[in-house]
Design an enzyme around this catalytic site. Structure first.
Site, PDB file in Angstrom:
ATOM      1  N   GLU A  28     -25.013  43.148  19.873  1.00 53.87           N
ATOM      2  CA  GLU A  28     -24.438  44.189  19.557  1.00 53.87           C
ATOM      3  C   GLU A  28     -23.479  45.077  20.183  1.00 53.87           C
ATOM      4  O   GLU A  28     -24.251  45.356  21.731  1.00 53.87           O
ATOM      5  CB  GLU A  28     -24.860  45.373  18.869  1.00 53.87           C
ATOM      6  CG  GLU A  28     -24.678  46.125  18.231  1.00 53.87           C
ATOM      7  CD  GLU A  28     -26.326  47.199  17.760  1.00 53.87           C
ATOM      8  OE1 GLU A  28     -26.901  46.807  16.309  1.00 53.87           O
ATOM      9  OE2 GLU A  28     -26.925  47.864  18.634  1.00 53.87           O
ATOM     10  N   HIS A  62      -5.252  55.057  35.797  1.00 49.95           N
ATOM     11  CA  HIS A  62      -4.813  55.594  33.926  1.00 49.95           C
ATOM     12  C   HIS A  62      -5.711  56.568  33.375  1.00 49.95           C
ATOM     13  O   HIS A  62      -6.916  56.587  34.251  1.00 49.95           O
ATOM     14  CB  HIS A  62      -4.050  55.026  33.213  1.00 49.95           C
ATOM     15  CG  HIS A  62      -3.601  53.514  33.032  1.00 49.95           C
ATOM     16  ND1 HIS A  62      -3.408  52.092  32.781  1.00 49.95           N
ATOM     17  CD2 HIS A  62      -2.414  53.284  34.416  1.00 49.95           C
ATOM     18  CE1 HIS A  62      -2.437  51.604  33.222  1.00 49.95           C
ATOM     19  NE2 HIS A  62      -1.652  52.200  34.214  1.00 49.95           N
ATOM     20  N   LYS A  72     -13.175  56.433  27.520  1.00 49.90           N
ATOM     21  CA  LYS A  72     -12.912  55.225  26.923  1.00 49.90           C
ATOM     22  C   LYS A  72     -14.037  54.593  26.834  1.00 49.90           C
ATOM     23  O   LYS A  72     -14.869  54.449  27.855  1.00 49.90           O
ATOM     24  CB  LYS A  72     -11.681  54.974  27.308  1.00 49.90           C
ATOM     25  CG  LYS A  72     -10.872  55.699  27.084  1.00 49.90           C
ATOM     26  CD  LYS A  72      -9.710  54.943  28.743  1.00 49.90           C
ATOM     27  CE  LYS A  72      -8.073  55.655  28.310  1.00 49.90           C
ATOM     28  NZ  LYS A  72      -7.474  55.039  29.781  1.00 49.90           N
ATOM     29  N   TYR A 132     -10.832  48.089  24.780  1.00 45.80           N
ATOM     30  CA  TYR A 132     -11.275  49.351  24.764  1.00 45.80           C
ATOM     31  C   TYR A 132     -11.054  50.265  22.905  1.00 45.80           C
ATOM     32  O   TYR A 132      -9.893  50.078  23.296  1.00 45.80           O
ATOM     33  CB  TYR A 132     -10.716  49.885  26.148  1.00 45.80           C
ATOM     34  CG  TYR A 132      -9.599  50.255  26.561  1.00 45.80           C
ATOM     35  CD1 TYR A 132      -9.205  51.762  26.095  1.00 45.80           C
ATOM     36  CD2 TYR A 132      -8.761  49.335  26.917  1.00 45.80           C
ATOM     37  CE1 TYR A 132      -7.694  51.970  26.302  1.00 45.80           C
ATOM     38  CE2 TYR A 132      -7.241  49.485  26.867  1.00 45.80           C
ATOM     39  CZ  TYR A 132      -6.572  50.622  25.983  1.00 45.80           C
ATOM     40  OH  TYR A 132      -5.195  51.326  26.740  1.00 45.80           O
ATOM     41  N   GLU A 143       0.476  61.821  28.983  1.00 42.12           N
ATOM     42  CA  GLU A 143      -0.672  60.023  29.992  1.00 42.12           C
ATOM     43  C   GLU A 143      -0.160  60.483  31.553  1.00 42.12           C
ATOM     44  O   GLU A 143       1.109  60.633  31.783  1.00 42.12           O
ATOM     45  CB  GLU A 143       1.064  59.175  29.961  1.00 42.12           C
ATOM     46  CG  GLU A 143       0.536  57.921  30.345  1.00 42.12           C
ATOM     47  CD  GLU A 143       1.252  56.589  29.951  1.00 42.12           C
ATOM     48  OE1 GLU A 143       1.477  55.719  30.131  1.00 42.12           O
ATOM     49  OE2 GLU A 143       2.422  57.015  29.450  1.00 42.12           O
ATOM     50  N   ASP A 170       3.454  52.211  37.615  1.00 35.74           N
ATOM     51  CA  ASP A 170       1.975  52.130  38.246  1.00 35.74           C
ATOM     52  C   ASP A 170       2.487  52.259  39.694  1.00 35.74           C
ATOM     53  O   ASP A 170       1.467  52.753  40.562  1.00 35.74           O
ATOM     54  CB  ASP A 170       1.129  50.631  37.845  1.00 35.74           C
ATOM     55  CG  ASP A 170       0.388  50.987  36.411  1.00 35.74           C
ATOM     56  OD1 ASP A 170       0.674  52.064  36.258  1.00 35.74           O
ATOM     57  OD2 ASP A 170      -0.188  49.910  35.979  1.00 35.74           O
TER      58      ASP A 170
END
Length: 183
Positions: A28, A62, A72, A132, A143, A170
């Site tokens: 699960e 991020h 997340k 995710y 962002e 990045d």
């Protein structure tokens, strides 16, 4: 499921029970009521994302800010990563602290990343499929990022510098101190 707290406030490691037999295995991967019980609040995931990356890729650090901040739940479907979380919540007792953890397709562990934390990962295997859930929709205007190699964070990404693959975006993220001046 076994849920363990990390050194960062509300950042959790989730370890599934894996059932194996001659056919293969079953686990699960998500159970809302258990996660909410541990967090002590409701959570509503609204978006699932998946990326493929190759050895040496570093994605991050991020986050989304303000009302669009995201929690997340991250996991590796294939391969192995070093997953990194940095607490950027000024009111948190773990503000500016970092946590790293190996996620892979063998242990099948997941990491819950709370709102207000920067997140990134380094690909340690030839190929990685990373999945995710997010509790807020992606918003380009919210962002933000922090430079992955910020000297004040001193993150060991476990990738030799010569092998690192970094996006232009990045590589141009602000340092932690520059980021904190903006908020």
């Amino acid at each position: 499921m076994i849920i363990e707290k990390t050194k960062l406030k509300d950042c959790l490691i989730i370890k599934p029970r894996i059932f194996k037999d001659e056919r293969g295995s079953f686990m699960e991967t998500f159970r809302l009521n258990i996660l909410e019980e541990v967090l002590g609040r409701e959570i509503k995931f609204v978006q699932d994302n998946q990326s493929t990356s190759y050895y040496g890729s570093i994605r991050g650090l991020h986050l989304q800010v303000g009302e669009k901040s995201q929690a997340k739940l991250v996991r590796v479907v294939k391969g192995e990563v070093l997953d990194v979380v940095v607490d950027l919540r000024p009111d948190s007792p773990t503000f500016k602290q970092k946590f790293s953890y190996h996620l892979n397709d063998k242990n099948n562990h997941q990491l819950f990343v709370p709102k207000g934390c920067a997140h990134g990962f380094a690909c340690l295997s030839e190929e990685v499929i990373f999945a995710y859930k997010c509790d807020t929709y992606y918003d380009k205007n919210a962002e933000r990022g922090i430079y992955f190699a910020d000297k004040n964070l001193n993150i060991d990404w476990k990738i030799p510098e010569k092998d690192r693959i970094i996006s232009e975006k990045d590589a141009s993220n602000p340092s932690l101190s520059e980021f904190l001046e903006e908020i």
